[in-house]
Enzyme design. Structure first.
Site, PDB file in Angstrom:
ATOM      1  N   CYS A  36       2.875   2.750   0.226  1.00 15.37           N
ATOM      2  CA  CYS A  36       1.409   2.803   0.212  1.00 15.37           C
ATOM      3  C   CYS A  36       0.846   2.405  -1.160  1.00 15.37           C
ATOM      4  O   CYS A  36       1.000   3.132  -2.140  1.00 15.37           O
ATOM      5  CB  CYS A  36       0.981   4.225   0.588  1.00 15.37           C
ATOM      6  SG  CYS A  36      -0.761   4.584   0.329  1.00 15.37           S
ATOM      7  N   CYS A  53      -1.689   4.833  -2.642  1.00 21.89           N
ATOM      8  CA  CYS A  53      -0.979   6.040  -3.100  1.00 21.89           C
ATOM      9  C   CYS A  53      -0.456   5.836  -4.518  1.00 21.89           C
ATOM     10  O   CYS A  53      -0.551   6.723  -5.365  1.00 21.89           O
ATOM     11  CB  CYS A  53       0.181   6.380  -2.163  1.00 21.89           C
ATOM     12  SG  CYS A  53      -0.298   6.782  -0.477  1.00 21.89           S
TER      13      CYS A  53
END
Length: 109
Positions: free
Chosen positions: A34, A37
């Site tokens: 991600c 993230c």
């Protein structure tokens, strides 16, 4: 991916580390693949350092541990939940550093 100031959670350790914590807890639901993230990770690490002793900061990899994210209805990542006294008191979805900072200040001053 986590610094020494950050607790790496598993489904099995979530209750003890988060729900039974005597200090507020920030839980970062994330995954290795991600991009957002990874973008928010330095801010999460900074909060862990700055609020040491006032806030427990934890990360839970949603690919490796799916029970807890499902129970909290995590549908997109990064999602960061703020817990106080075992209850969710705030939610930050996405890599929004300003919103994350505001959320932590409310519970950890």
């Amino acid at each position: 991916m986590a610094s020494s100031d950050i607790v790496t959670l598993q489904d099995a350790t979530f209750d003890q580390e988060v729900l039974k914590s005597t200090v507020p807890v920030l839980v970062d639901f994330w995954a290795v693949w991600c991009g957002p993230c990874r973008a928010i990770a330095p801010a999460v690490e900074d909060l862990a350092r700055r609020y040491q002793g006032k806030l427990k900061v934890c990360k839970l990899d949603v690919d490796e541990h799916q029970q807890v994210p499902q129970s909290y209805g995590i549908r997109s990542i990064p999602t960061l939940l703020v817990f106080k006294d075992g209850k969710v008191v705030d939610t930050v979805v996405g890599a929004d550093r300003t919103r994350l900072e505001q959320s932590v200040k409310k519970v950890a001053g």
